[in-house]
Design an enzyme around this catalytic site. Structure first.
Site, PDB file in Angstrom:
ATOM      1  N   ASP A 165       0.801  -1.219   0.000  1.00 34.82           N
ATOM      2  CA  ASP A 165       0.000   0.000   0.000  1.00 34.82           C
ATOM      3  C   ASP A 165       0.833   1.268   0.000  1.00 34.82           C
ATOM      4  O   ASP A 165       0.318   2.357  -0.234  1.00 34.82           O
ATOM      5  CB  ASP A 165      -0.830   0.039   1.291  1.00 34.82           C
TER       6      ASP A 165
HETATM    7  C1  GLC Z   1      -1.700  -3.554   5.369  1.00 36.19           C
HETATM    8  C2  GLC Z   1      -2.925  -3.592   4.483  1.00 36.19           C
HETATM    9  C3  GLC Z   1      -2.730  -4.519   3.312  1.00 36.19           C
HETATM   10  C4  GLC Z   1      -1.429  -4.249   2.626  1.00 36.19           C
HETATM   11  C5  GLC Z   1      -0.270  -4.277   3.597  1.00 36.19           C
HETATM   12  C6  GLC Z   1       1.043  -3.893   2.950  1.00 36.19           C
HETATM   13  O1  GLC Z   1      -1.598  -4.754   6.080  1.00 36.19           O
HETATM   14  O2  GLC Z   1      -4.071  -3.997   5.203  1.00 36.19           O
HETATM   15  O3  GLC Z   1      -3.793  -4.372   2.411  1.00 36.19           O
HETATM   16  O4  GLC Z   1      -1.259  -5.212   1.634  1.00 36.19           O
HETATM   17  O5  GLC Z   1      -0.523  -3.366   4.640  1.00 36.19           O
HETATM   18  O6  GLC Z   1       1.094  -2.554   2.625  1.00 36.19           O
HETATM   19  C1  GLC Z   2      -0.598   2.658   5.803  1.00 41.67           C
HETATM   20  C2  GLC Z   2       0.164   1.455   6.311  1.00 41.67           C
HETATM   21  C3  GLC Z   2      -0.154   0.227   5.526  1.00 41.67           C
HETATM   22  C4  GLC Z   2      -1.631   0.052   5.402  1.00 41.67           C
HETATM   23  C5  GLC Z   2      -2.313   1.331   4.892  1.00 41.67           C
HETATM   24  C6  GLC Z   2      -3.808   1.136   4.909  1.00 41.67           C
HETATM   25  O1  GLC Z   2      -0.186   2.973   4.548  1.00 41.67           O
HETATM   26  O2  GLC Z   2       1.558   1.662   6.281  1.00 41.67           O
HETATM   27  O3  GLC Z   2       0.435  -0.895   6.163  1.00 41.67           O
HETATM   28  O4  GLC Z   2      -1.898  -0.976   4.515  1.00 41.67           O
HETATM   29  O5  GLC Z   2      -1.968   2.409   5.705  1.00 41.67           O
HETATM   30  O6  GLC Z   2      -4.490   2.187   4.343  1.00 41.67           O
END
Ligand code: GLC
Ligand code: GLC
Length: 810
Positions: free
Chosen positions: A483
């Site tokens: 993300d």
């Molecule tokens: C969080 C989010 C997931 C994403 C991950 C890596 O766990 O819930 O959707 O893949 O972060 O960024």
């Molecule tokens: C932030 C976190 C990520 C998560 C995301 C969800 O970017 O670092 O882990 O998946 O928020 O919106």
């Protein structure tokens, strides 16, 4: 250092000191009513939606932390204490907190008075039960006062924590002997209220927080408890609470039990009232009656325990390694169920006020619970697919109550469509239920746009026909699984969302990770085509997959590992030519899981590079070297200090990808070594470093570049649960559902010499005994099924076989 121990015979973790490094929590409830409960009695309850239908109030960011819960104050001979230690923090003579499957039990004592609290949510009902038992272990009579305490939330947790100009006027309760009804907003548009009752005569009650606590006091020293007399005050506005005073006289050796119930009651609109502003209590009375004796509460508790025993019996392992068995048989599967129930909504890190159901997260969670609750998995797939757009892209999140897509986040996360194939294919492999593909499923939640689920999968795959970049790799959009890799965002304004900001979703930036997914799940989609007679389509799909494979092994290959991505200027990300972030974990795992480069030797090279550059004693970090400065062109990933979260933290979710990848190339010792590094049962001994619960996976462990290397955060609600269970059950232990049957193909450390796996599968029970006296890491030499030798590793499925005895020799 440890703060407790596992009790495998009871399937419990027993915490023996209340002063754990962080609150160590458990989840109560498995249908509609849920509670979080910590090892000091903290936490809160809600019905279905942690944001909109919150029954009790929790305080975030508080000091001391973990403030507010279901509390019992016990006042014995002038000393006041709580069985869970908080909130008075009176030192106890003994303390234990047993977190079990769907229940938590406190057992504590002070001055020869023993207290136990059993907290659980019964199957089939919308309430939390707290059974409190007190026993006089002293030699003289005891006169005890008991005060219970909960604080109501005014339903919408966000509004409750912010809209004070209104909310301090709306609080309303009704009282009956031994029952408190919290009915805020029931006079207008709500047709639900909370009921809080106890099955014994009370000496008094309190419903107004300030009256109970006293001005400028906290739950650690309530004035009413100090004075020893409830006020019987009826709350009007401000902050309604529920508190009962009970009096008990116990002779030496005598004990007494009470059953407290906190429930959610909904009335049909036309049955809301008994009289003007008097709520209809019929359903509440019926609920309280269901638990008005300890015997009835005990029966409900037993039913809950049976439910879990039965559920977790679907996949069980017997072998010498206790830690492995307890994770496989108990805690990993339990956590998979918690992620089914909670998605990413309510934990001690997710406030329950934010995220809805994630398209990508929920699709992956499916992989971990599909064998436990296939019917609910089926419903979940349909819900998820209903939020897909006609072009194959999808809403990134949807609301759990309405099940409609969340406009604020929108779409553009280009990995999303492929996760739908992953979840659906896992479901069909588990159940053999191809009929789900014919199910009519809306696009964008519009029934008039419904098409068979198979058409949704087709559009998921074909989405990329128009979403390829300059290197013929898949476009990344707003982000892929990571993300925080926001290649089209370019945000320089504080507070902007990295996930939704950007000039466009980007026609240039490409993801090698999604390309790996395209190969893996494209092939799974082609398998589904072949099994449903769509042979021409299967051929086309495989041809497109082959092209992508080629793009990955050329533009996506960096010499020693797979490149991570190409940014909006077509510069590589995760390549040796980069200054920072030269190698990322995700494409190494996904591409090898997809089988890319196995024959060419690239897979082994990539995994060796992971070991050399990303491995640490606590797990594999996400990338190296970490980003030391903010990169406008990379986004949120470079916003975190080095070693945390996506910037080189140990992101537990993708460690199992590497472990699975190792099984693909047959290295069982290494696969298991990776498995153990992040596995709670194996890290229990370093609970002082790790700090989070030793019985649940956390999303992230601080990486080697962080000051607090080895410290875990974001426990419970993480895709780690599903992927570690997929890894250990299907790839390491190697019992893997296939469209045509069950594969038995372990890839284990050479130290495991023997194991038995009992696997319920499509109505049969497979008892699989694996003999590895040879100390091999992979490769079945001989397999018999009910005494008959079979070729290969696939046991073809036949219905109604009852128990099937499998003997496999490695
Ligand atoms: C969080 C989010 C997931 C994403 C991950 C890596 O766990 O819930 O959707 O893949 O972060 O960024
Ligand atoms: C932030 C976190 C990520 C998560 C995301 C969800 O970017 O670092 O882990 O998946 O928020 O919106």
């Amino acid at each position: 250092m440890k703060y407790g121990h596992f009790d495998d015979s009871k399937k419990e973790y027993v915490i023996t000191s209340p002063k754990t490094p962080l609150p160590w929590i458990n989840y109560l409830g498995c249908e509609s009513f849920f509670s979080l409960i910590s090892n000091t009695g903290g936490g809160y309850s809600f019905y279905k939606d942690a944001k909109l239908l919150r029954l009790t109030r929790y305080r975030y960011n508080n000091v001391p932390y973990d403030n507010n819960g279901r509390y019992f104050y016990i006042k014995d001979n002038g000393v006041t204490w709580n069985p869970g230690w908080q909130p008075t923090q009176t030192e106890l003579d003994s303390y234990s907190c047993r977190h079990g499957l769907g229940y938590t039990i406190f057992e504590s004592s002070k001055n020869d008075l023993a207290a136990s609290v059993t907290a659980f949510v019964p199957i089939g009902d919308n309430c939390e039960i707290n059974k409190l038992t007190l026993k006089n272990n002293g030699s003289s009579d005891k006169n005890i006062d008991i005060f219970s305490y909960i604080e109501f939330c005014l339903w919408n947790a966000v509004d409750d924590a912010s809209n004070f100009q209104r909310n301090l006027n709306t609080g309303e309760v009704e009282i009956e002997p031994g029952v408190i009804y919290h009915k805020t907003e029931y006079r207008e548009r709500r047709n639900h209220y909370a009921v809080y009752g106890v099955n014994a005569p009370v000496a008094g009650f309190d419903t107004d927080r300030e009256t109970f606590l006293g001005a400028y006091r906290s739950p650690s020293d309530p004035e009413v408890v100090e004075k020893g007399a409830a006020t019987n005050k009826v709350a009007s506005g401000w902050s309604p609470i529920g508190s009962f005073q009970l009096k008990a006289t116990l002779k030496p050796g005598e004990e007494v039990s009470y059953v407290f119930v906190l429930g959610y009651i909904e009335n049909p609109k036309e049955e809301k009232w008994e009289a003007l502003n008097v709520i209809n209590k019929k359903r509440a009375h019926e609920m309280l009656e269901r638990y008005n004796t300890t015997e009835k509460a005990d029966v409900a508790f037993k039913a809950l325990c049976d439910y879990w025993t039965n559920l977790l019996g679907k996949y069980t392992l017997e072998t010498e390694d206790d830690k492995l068995c307890r994770m496989v048989n108990i805690w990993n599967q339990y956590q998979c169920m918690v992620t089914f129930n909670m998605s990413r909504s309510a934990s001690y890190y997710e406030s329950g006020m934010g995220r809805g159901m994630g398209f990508r997260d929920s699709s992956q969670d499916l992989l971990g619970f599909v064998h436990l609750i296939p019917d609910k998995a089926r419903e979940r797939i349909i819900d998820i697919a209903s939020t897909q757009f006609e072009d194959g892209s999808a809403y990134h999140q949807y609301q759990p109550l309405t099940k409609t897509g969340n406009m604020d986040i929108g779409s553009g996360f280009n990995d999303d469509p492929l996760w739908l194939i992953a979840g659906t294919s896992a479901y069909i492999r588990e159940t053999g239920d191809f009929s789900i593909l014919d199910e009519m499923v809306p696009f964008d939640n519009k029934v008039e746009l419904a098409k068979p689920l198979m058409e949704h999968l087709r559009r998921s795959f074909n989405f990329f026909d128009n979403a390829k970049g300059p290197h013929k790799l898949t476009l990344i959009g707003r982000a892929d699984w990571n993300d925080c890799l926001n290649l089209n965002c370019f945000s320089d304004t504080p507070g902007e969302s990295f996930q939704t900001t950007g000039p466009s979703e980007g026609p240039v930036a490409e993801s090698v990770f999604i390309a790996g997914m395209y190969v893996k799940y494209g092939n799974e989609y082609a398998d589904l085509c072949e099994h449903t007679g769509l042979n021409d389509e299967a051929k086309e799909v495989r041809a497109k997959v082959a092209e992508m494979y080629k793009a990955v092994t050329t533009a996506g290959w960096d010499g020693e590992w797979f490149v991570r991505a190409y940014d909006a200027n077509s510069n590589p990300v995760g390549s040796k030519v980069c200054e920072e972030g030269q190698i990322f974990i995700e494409p190494q795992g996904m591409c090898v899981m997809a089988g890319i480069g196995v024959e060419e030797g690239l897979a082994q090279k990539a995994l060796d590079s992971v070991k050399e550059r990303l491995d640490t004693k606590y797990g594999i970090v996400l990338l190296q070297p970490p980003y030391q400065r903010y990169h406008l062109e990379l986004g949120e990933i470079s916003s975190y200090p080095p070693g945390y979260k996506e910037n080189a933290g140990i992101f537990c979710h993708n460690n199992p990808w590497i472990s699975i990848a190792e099984t693909v190339i047959g290295r069982g010792n290494r696969a298991f070594e990776i498995y153990k590094k992040t596995c709670p049962a194996y890290t229990e001994d370093i609970s002082d470093i790790h700090r989070a619960e030793p019985y649940a996976y956390a999303q992230m462990i601080a990486g080697k570049d962080a000051a607090n290397f080895g410290e875990a955060k974001n426990s419970w609600l993480t895709g780690t649960a599903a992927w570690t269970f997929t890894n250990v059950s299907q790839h390491i232990l190697g019992v893997r559902p296939h469209l045509d049957g069950l594969i038995v193909d372990p890839c284990i450390p050479d130290t495991i010499k023997e194991m038995t796996i009992t696997r319920h599968f499509r109505g049969n029970i497979y008892k699989i005994h694996v003999n590895n006296a040879a100390g091999s890491q992979k490769g079945i030499k001989k397999m018999t099924v009910n005494g008959k030798e079979i070729e290969g590793t696939l046991i073809p499925f036949e219905a109604n076989q009852g128990t099937v005895e499998v003997e496999a020799v490695m």
